[in-house]
Design a protein around this motif. Structure first.
Motif, PDB file in Angstrom:
ATOM      1  N   GLN A 275       0.829  -1.206   0.000  1.00 29.12           N
ATOM      2  CA  GLN A 275       0.000   0.000   0.000  1.00 29.12           C
ATOM      3  C   GLN A 275       0.863   1.256   0.000  1.00 29.12           C
ATOM      4  OE1 GLN A 275      -3.468   0.279  -0.245  1.00 29.12           O
ATOM      5  NE2 GLN A 275      -2.845   2.408  -0.581  1.00 29.12           N
ATOM      6  N   ASN A 279       0.752   4.176  -2.703  1.00 27.65           N
ATOM      7  CA  ASN A 279       0.543   5.572  -2.308  1.00 27.65           C
ATOM      8  C   ASN A 279       1.587   6.477  -2.960  1.00 27.65           C
ATOM      9  OD1 ASN A 279      -1.636   4.869  -0.717  1.00 27.65           O
ATOM     10  ND2 ASN A 279      -0.464   4.821   1.199  1.00 27.65           N
ATOM     11  N   PRO A 343      -3.518  -5.137  -1.066  1.00 27.66           N
ATOM     12  CA  PRO A 343      -2.872  -4.251  -0.089  1.00 27.66           C
ATOM     13  C   PRO A 343      -3.832  -3.865   1.035  1.00 27.66           C
ATOM     14  CG  PRO A 343      -3.499  -3.017  -2.046  1.00 27.66           C
ATOM     15  CD  PRO A 343      -3.750  -4.462  -2.367  1.00 27.66           C
ATOM     16  N   LYS A 345      -5.362  -1.053   3.204  1.00 27.40           N
ATOM     17  CA  LYS A 345      -5.562   0.388   3.036  1.00 27.40           C
ATOM     18  C   LYS A 345      -4.955   1.163   4.196  1.00 27.40           C
ATOM     19  CE  LYS A 345      -7.759   0.029  -0.842  1.00 27.40           C
ATOM     20  NZ  LYS A 345      -7.088   0.483  -2.091  1.00 27.40           N
TER      21      LYS A 345
END
Length: 387
Positions: A275, A279, A343, A345
């Motif tokens: 994640q 990002n 993934p 969050k």
């Protein structure tokens, strides 16, 4: 009651012949010799074809199958009077017996079948190759076959994260393949069945698992198995459909998973690191993965990278180039592939392992928080020999 009366034209009632009829002409006696002639002809024919028919029929006449007497189950490596036989998928005890007899391991098929029937372990004989002494007692031959440790095979274990160069070293160390044979197989990427998205590159497509190298297998055959295993896992995880859900191609999923193999060490951390990577990609932030720098500089087993290494212009250096590297940096396992597809969050942009023995990893949204975590790692390394 017999209707055969006395008379010179009739045989005595105590000596009936199968198929005789009342009043049958005397020439029928000659016909009575025909079965014997046929049997003799069959025996002669059986002897002509190696005598196998005769030997296997002795049991019906004597009540026991011909068998050798040796019970020695110790098979010398590269010794004389040793035979290698193959048990194939679906082989019955009779089929195995025929292979053993053809190699002069057992004296008769019936002897082996009898031994197999008397031992319930015979149903668990595994497919593969076995070395046996010649001229063994059938029960002794069975004793070798029911023990899976006697399978002739070499186990090649490929750990998660291994790169192609590591896999080549492992194959050369564990098998009799030559470097030339392995290198030739690696160069023939089209012949290994690589999927189109691999772009002819093996990195990331040799699945980490245990592979058995059987007699007769080639280096190409072994590498093909590894590629096929990757394709099987991709199919079982439905990677093509799930990759779209995270905005990636199947090859990019393997690339992310391969980075996870080096950036994390605990199963629970892999989805969080994935994640954090996503990002960064979403906001156009450099990944700055030391694992990719290590790959670009052909390094292994390092924790830190130098400024010079981080300035390497290689497209795999994510300190220099934005986005994911052009392909995997090693062979990801199933757990990291699943993490890349699923993934957890969260808002993280930074991650760092602060204990190299336990694998403890810390996550942060801010650079200041990340710097504090780096100090924890530095302090750990000042007293630990793991760094």
């Amino acid at each position: 009651m017999s209707d055969i009366g006395p008379g010179p034209e009739h045989e005595p009632a105590s000596l009936p012949r199968a198929g005789s009829r009342r009043g049958e002409p005397r020439r029928s006696r000659a016909r009575g010799c025909l079965p014997l002639l046929v049997v003799l002809a069959l025996i002669a024919g059986g002897a002509y074809f190696g005598g196998s028919w005769v030997v296997d029929k002795v049991k019906s006449l004597t009540g026991s199958a011909p068998d050798y007497s040796s019970t020695n189950t110790v098979v010398p490596k590269n010794g004389k009077n040793v035979a290698t036989i193959e048990v194939r998928e679906g082989d019955s005890s009779a089929a195995i017996g025929r292979s053993l007899k053809a190699a002069d391991v057992v004296k008769s098929v019936d002897a082996f079948v009898d031994a197999a029937r008397a031992d319930e372990r015979s149903t668990s004989i595994q497919v593969g190759f076995y070395a046996l002494n010649k001229q063994m007692k059938a029960s002794a031959a069975l004793e070798i076959l029911v023990n899976p440790k006697n399978l002739i095979q070499t186990a090649v274990v490929i750990p998660e994260g291994f790169r192609v160069k590591d896999i080549v070293k492992r194959i050369l160390a564990k098998t009799d393949f030559t470097k030339a044979q392995v290198n030739a197989a690696i160069k023939d990427t089209a012949g290994l069945g690589l999927p189109p998205e691999a772009n002819g590159k093996l990195e990331g497509y040799l699945f980490p698992a245990t592979y058995n190298v059987l007699p007769g297998m080639t280096a190409k055959g072994l590498l093909t198995q590894m590629v096929e295993k990757t394709k099987q896992v991709e199919k079982s995880l439905d990677i093509k459909a799930k990759a779209k859900a995270v905005g990636l191609t199947p090859q990019q999923v393997l690339t992310v998973a391969s980075i996870l193999e080096y950036e994390g060490s605990r199963d629970e951390d892999y989805p969080k690191i994935a994640q954090a990577i996503y990002n960064r990609l979403e906001i156009g932030m450099l990944l700055q993965s030391d694992a990719t720098v290590a790959y670009a500089n052909n390094l292994s087993g390092t924790v830190y990278t130098t400024d010079a290494e981080r300035n390497n212009p290689s497209p795999y250096n994510t300190y220099v180039h934005a986005g994911l590297p052009p392909g995997p940096i090693g062979s990801p396992g199933e757990k990291t592939i699943e993490a890349a597809l699923n993934p957890v969050k969260g808002p993280w942009l930074y991650w760092i392992v602060v204990n190299l023995k336990t694998g403890e990893t810390r996550f942060n949204e801010t650079y200041d928080g990340h710097l504090a975590d780096r100090e924890v790692l530095r302090e750990y390394c000042s007293t630990s020999d793991a760094c």
